[in-house]
Design an enzyme around this catalytic site. Structure first.
Site, PDB file in Angstrom:
ATOM      1  N   ASP A 136      45.905  43.558  39.489  1.00  9.18           N
ATOM      2  CA  ASP A 136      44.752  43.306  38.632  1.00  9.18           C
ATOM      3  C   ASP A 136      43.486  43.806  39.311  1.00  9.18           C
ATOM      4  OD1 ASP A 136      46.458  42.033  36.910  1.00  9.18           O
ATOM      5  OD2 ASP A 136      45.859  40.002  37.493  1.00  9.18           O
ATOM      6  N   ARG A 137      42.535  44.182  38.498  1.00 11.28           N
ATOM      7  CA  ARG A 137      41.276  44.709  39.033  1.00 11.28           C
ATOM      8  C   ARG A 137      40.615  43.730  40.005  1.00 11.28           C
ATOM      9  NH1 ARG A 137      36.048  46.705  35.418  1.00 11.28           N
ATOM     10  NH2 ARG A 137      34.719  47.281  37.181  1.00 11.28           N
TER      11      ARG A 137
END
Length: 328
Positions: A136-137
């Site tokens: 995930d970012r």
């Protein structure tokens, strides 16, 4: 006009459609398939099907098309330096980055580039650089990048067979008193409206997801957890933590928003989720890898502040298994 690609050993065995997707960024897949079907894309002068596998020294002829490279984003030297300094391990086949929180792994909505584009821009002569998996970012930590197709295929096979050991560190809301807990809660497939599981698990809409939660430090109102995952579903840890009643600190999608505000007021400016370790054995060479990624200073400082306010409690380990209704 046509553009010609000559296949080297790193791409040998790759399907032609996957090769084209990687090299024609921004070109719709439907157009690529139509060009293959109509013979506008040829290998060694011959038409091929989309499932054709490339061989070394093949010549791939492609009509000149507008691609993402035609308007590639400008990546600053500072960003390149940040990623270069975040490399944890590298050899002739593998590169492991301690991905910074806030940076995507690849382009997406409102994101013009990710870690893989930064690496390719920093190494214009690299023949092969491909993401093995995603983070995930807003998650930091171990990110695997293959430097040849053999390693990529090995690691993808290992992921499918669940042979890669992955550990995360997460700070969650609440005093964790469950000891070790295995959560077997299926998650919705990506094309469903929500990733969260529900009572109706018919029609194969859900995928199994397995997470092991173990407490490392329990403070007055939060707990530091070690989490091992056996599956790599989208947002798996974040959803499982929230479903168990212990949402991840700083999680803006599945978390507790009033709790997040308190954390931010106390100095936590990001989601507290970090991919701390990855370990596996390479199938083709037998080489064993075990790479650890240290937490960034923003996370360690926050833990230090918690310890000053409320020293962590002793932990008594007991084993609990939480299974979803109807199985996983």
């Amino acid at each position: 006009m046509k553009v010609t690609y000559v296949i080297d050993s790193n791409r040998e065995g790759q399907r032609i459609d996957n090769f084209l997707f990687a090299n024609l960024k921004g070109v719709p897949k439907s157009l690529i398939y139509r060009l293959l079907r109509t013979g506008k894309i040829r290998i060694n002068g011959r038409r091929v099907k989309q499932t054709h596998r490339l061989a070394a020294d093949d010549s791939v002829s492609v009509p000149e098309l507008r691609t993402a490279q035609d308007h590639a984003p400008v990546i600053s030297d500072d960003v390149k330096s940040t990623i270069q300094s975040s490399i944890l391990y590298e050899d002739e086949a593998l590169l492991v980055v301690n991905k910074p929180a806030g940076m995507a792994v690849h382009p997406g909505n409102r994101v013009s580039f990710g870690v893989i584009e930064v690496l390719r821009a920093s190494r214009p002569n690299a023949a092969f650089l491909e993401l093995v998996h995603r983070l995930d970012r807003h998650t930091s930590g171990c990110l695997l990048v293959a430097k040849n197709k053999r390693m990529l295929d090995d690691l993808h096979a290992a992921l499918r067979e669940r042979e890669i050991h992955k550990e995360y560190l997460a700070l969650v809301k609440g005093r964790w008193d469950h000891g070790e807990k295995k959560i077997l809660e299926p998650l919705r497939r990506k094309n469903e409206k929500s990733e969260r599981a529900a009572s109706d698990r018919s029609f194969g809409r859900y995928k199994s997801a397995v997470s092991h939660f173990s407490p490392l430090q329990v403070f007055a109102e939060v707990s530091l957890m070690k989490i091992r995952i056996h599956t790599g579903r989208t947002h798996q840890i974040r959803i499982h933590a929230a479903e168990a009643g212990f949402p991840v600190a700083g999680d803006q999608k599945y978390g507790d928003f009033s709790f997040n505000r308190r954390c931010r007021k106390n100095g936590l400016r990001r989601m507290f989720l970090h991919a701390s370790k990855v370990a596996f054995q390479c199938r083709s060479t037998g080489a064993k890898y075990a790479i650890k990624a240290p937490m960034g200073v923003e996370l360690t400082d926050y833990l230090d502040s918690l310890a000053c306010e409320s020293p962590p409690q002793d932990i008594t380990i007991k084993s609990i298994e939480l299974e979803a209704e109807n199985g996983a």
